[in-house]
Design an enzyme around this catalytic site. Structure first.
Site, PDB file in Angstrom:
ATOM      1  CG  HIS A 143      -0.303  -0.123   2.525  1.00  8.04           C
ATOM      2  ND1 HIS A 143       0.555   0.837   3.004  1.00  8.04           N
ATOM      3  CD2 HIS A 143      -0.337  -1.094   3.471  1.00  8.04           C
ATOM      4  CE1 HIS A 143       0.986   0.483   4.199  1.00  8.04           C
ATOM      5  NE2 HIS A 143       0.471  -0.696   4.502  1.00  8.04           N
ATOM      6  CG  HIS A 192       4.170  -1.477   2.188  1.00  3.98           C
ATOM      7  ND1 HIS A 192       2.902  -1.939   1.929  1.00  3.98           N
ATOM      8  CD2 HIS A 192       4.542  -2.044   3.360  1.00  3.98           C
ATOM      9  CE1 HIS A 192       2.514  -2.754   2.901  1.00  3.98           C
ATOM     10  NE2 HIS A 192       3.493  -2.827   3.791  1.00  3.98           N
ATOM     11  CB  CYS A 194      -0.360  -9.202  21.580  1.00  3.61           C
ATOM     12  SG  CYS A 194      -1.403  -8.758  20.156  1.00  3.61           S
ATOM     13  CB  CYS A 250       2.212  -7.748  18.722  1.00  2.00           C
ATOM     14  SG  CYS A 250       1.115  -6.337  18.786  1.00  2.00           S
ATOM     15  CB  CYS A 288      -2.449  -5.532  22.243  1.00  2.00           C
ATOM     16  SG  CYS A 288      -1.488  -5.013  20.806  1.00  2.00           S
ATOM     17  CG  HIS A 301      -3.241  -6.309  17.345  1.00  2.00           C
ATOM     18  ND1 HIS A 301      -1.887  -6.253  17.602  1.00  2.00           N
ATOM     19  CD2 HIS A 301      -3.381  -6.613  16.048  1.00  2.00           C
ATOM     20  CE1 HIS A 301      -1.237  -6.553  16.478  1.00  2.00           C
ATOM     21  NE2 HIS A 301      -2.113  -6.765  15.524  1.00  2.00           N
ATOM     22  CE  LYS A 349      -1.649   2.702  11.477  1.00  2.00           C
ATOM     23  NZ  LYS A 349      -1.175   1.753  12.450  1.00  2.00           N
ATOM     24  CE  LYS A 368      -6.505  -7.212   3.043  1.00  2.00           C
ATOM     25  NZ  LYS A 368      -5.670  -8.401   3.078  1.00  2.00           N
TER      26      LYS A 368
END
Ligand SMILES: [Zn+2]
Length: 511
Positions: free
Chosen positions: A17, A20, A125, A128, A142, A145, A293, A296
């Protein structure tokens, strides 16, 4: 002088995406810039292919894990080829050569006593793939998450990271630019005020078998970070290859979400191996979408190829480097991208090039004229471009791309005002002003030569097209940049070449 720049190796649990793409374009621009300086340059990117999340993603895709990682890794590679990324090495952590280096290093660190076997109970987690301390959690969850970690107690291998805490604090304190920008350096110094725990570097195969087997205990595979970070060495052919001697230490480029592994785990691992630390850790922020942010689940993931197909490759590269202040978050929107393209590229730069070339053809048959004695406005053009270029050469390698480009665009504005003030169309009507017209046209064309030379790392294709229109082509970069950037490089009498508009406007109707 050598220069080694790396991107993180991207985790293949998801498709590429713009996050990257941003990191990779920045690394590419830096690699190109250092090559233009005449430095021996190596640029590495690649994919991180082990670990629990990859295993889950492969299962979700209904594919055998190796087939899945081959597919996603190839997709990343295709994205970078589409974005003109000039990497020298594309590493994958499933490469047998990488696996061998990781196992060699594990053996050595184990034998030195820095890896020990022990039992650890902690809050884990699964998202992670790591243990958390109570103090790291947010409301017991977490921080990434937002799920409650699971208490897990198992026997594992540990790396004596705590042993290197004092050394690491000293290293950060005595090397102010080592982690930059400064906010991330301060964040790590604050983190290191608490005692550093040892790092669990194994996962029992009974729970998760997709990883590099520990060479000294086949019941375990290597924790994905201990495996992944070593890519920066294995990609140089460490320990035997002379590329390692030539290029280490590296300049690493990362997004802020992987600051801790790079600022804490990696330097202590290198210290334990007896190697020198990396040269610099360069940390950038996030692209914020209008909808929050990018993720997906929010359906707001922007694929780099889609963006490039719609707006143009160099346009996107320019936007990335101009819009985001390195280190801080920036907002991404198609409106902002369109505005940059229309205002900066089509209007300011595109018009300057088209008008200057147009006048050179109209009044001087497409031949570079010979300048006469400079008047004060001409001398101002020369001093402005020299000051701008000196700043650019200082700011760009210091990751201040936005400022470097803003300065370049100030000079473009200077040339556009110079045209208006000099009014070549008036000079052309007066035969006695022919020498003055020659001088003005020369200053415009030579100014454009400097602009093209400096834009090459940012917009490789457009800079080359500009240079072709100036009759120079690739020969513009035959010498290191500081030599290219000397006033008078454009030879009077040489021929220019007309070309199409470089940056078509994006019409509002397209949006
Ligand atoms: Zn998590």
């Amino acid at each position: 002088m050598s220069y080694y720049i790396t991107t993180p190796i991207y985790y293949v649990n998801a498709e590429p995406h713009i996050g990257h793409a941003y990191t990779t374009v920045v690394a590419d621009a830096l690699a190109r810039f250092h090559r233009l300086l005449g430095e021996e340059t190596r640029f590495q990117t690649g994919t991180d292919e082990h670990g629990e999340k990859v295993l889950e993603a492969a299962a979700a895709a209904g594919l055998p894990v190796k087939e899945f990682v081959d597919r996603i890794s190839a997709r990343f590679r295709q994205s970078w080829d589409d974005l003109d990324i000039s990497y020298d090495n594309y590493i994958r952590t499933t490469d047998p050569a990488h696996v061998r280096v990781v196992q060699e290093i594990l053996t050595r660190v184990h034998e030195s006593g820095d890896i020990y076997f022990g039992e650890y109970g902690g809050l884990y987690c699964f998202g992670c793939e790591c243990f958390y301390l109570e103090r790291d959690l947010v409301d017991g969850l977490c921080p990434d998450h937002r799920v409650a970690p699971t208490y897990l107690k198992e026997e594992n291998y540990f790396f004596r990271m705590s042993k290197y805490q004092d050394w690491l604090i000293d290293q950060i304190r005595t090397h102010p630019d080592w982690i930059r920008p400064e906010r991330y350096r301060n964040e790590m110094l604050a983190f290191l005020k608490e005692p550093l725990e040892d790092l669990c570097i194994s996962r029992p195969k009974s729970r998760m078998a997709w990883g590099i087997p520990l060479p000294f205990d086949d019941r375990y595979v290597t924790y994905v970070w201990f495996d992944a970070l070593i890519n920066y060495l294995s990609g140089l052919g460490y320990p035997g290859d002379k590329a390692y001697e030539k290029f280490w230490p590296a300049q690493h480029l990362i997004a802020k979400d992987i600051l801790k592994p790079h600022a804490i785990y990696w330097p202590t691992m290198l210290r334990s191996m007896g190697l020198s630390p990396y040269r610099r850790l360069n940390v950038h922020g996030y692209w914020q979408m209008a909808t929050g942010k990018m993720s997906k689940s929010l359906g707001n993931v922007v694929e780099p190829q889609v963006l490039v197909a719609r707006f143009g490759l160099d346009q996107v590269r320019y936007f990335f480097l101009r819009e985001m202040v390195f280190g801080l978050d920036a907002h991404f929107s198609e409106a902002a991208l369109t505005n940059r393209i229309n205002a900066d590229l089509a209007n300011d730069l595109g018009n300057l090039l088209a008008r200057s070339l147009g006048m050179a053809f109209k009044y001087r048959q497409g031949v570079v004229p010979s300048p006469g004695d400079p008047a004060p406005p001409d001398a101002e053009v020369v001093s402005a471009v020299q000051a701008m270029a000196a700043n650019f050469l200082r700011l760009f390698p210091g990751l201040e791309f936005a400022r470097a480009l803003a300065g370049l665009w100030e000079f473009i504005g200077h040339l556009n005002r110079y045209i208006v003030a000099a009014a070549p169309w008036e000079l052309a009507k007066q035969p006695e002003a022919a020498g003055r017209l020659d001088t003005v046209l020369y200053h415009l064309l030579e100014g454009l030569r400097w602009i093209a030379a400096l834009l090459r790392p940012v917009m490789p294709r457009s800079a080359l097209k500009m240079s072709e229109q100036l009759g120079l082509g690739l020969a513009l970069w035959d010498h290191p940049l500081p030599q290219v950037l000397r006033w008078g490089g454009l030879t009077p009498g040489s021929r220019l070449a007309k070309g199409p508009a470089l940056f078509p406007r994006i019409e509002a109707a397209d949006q």
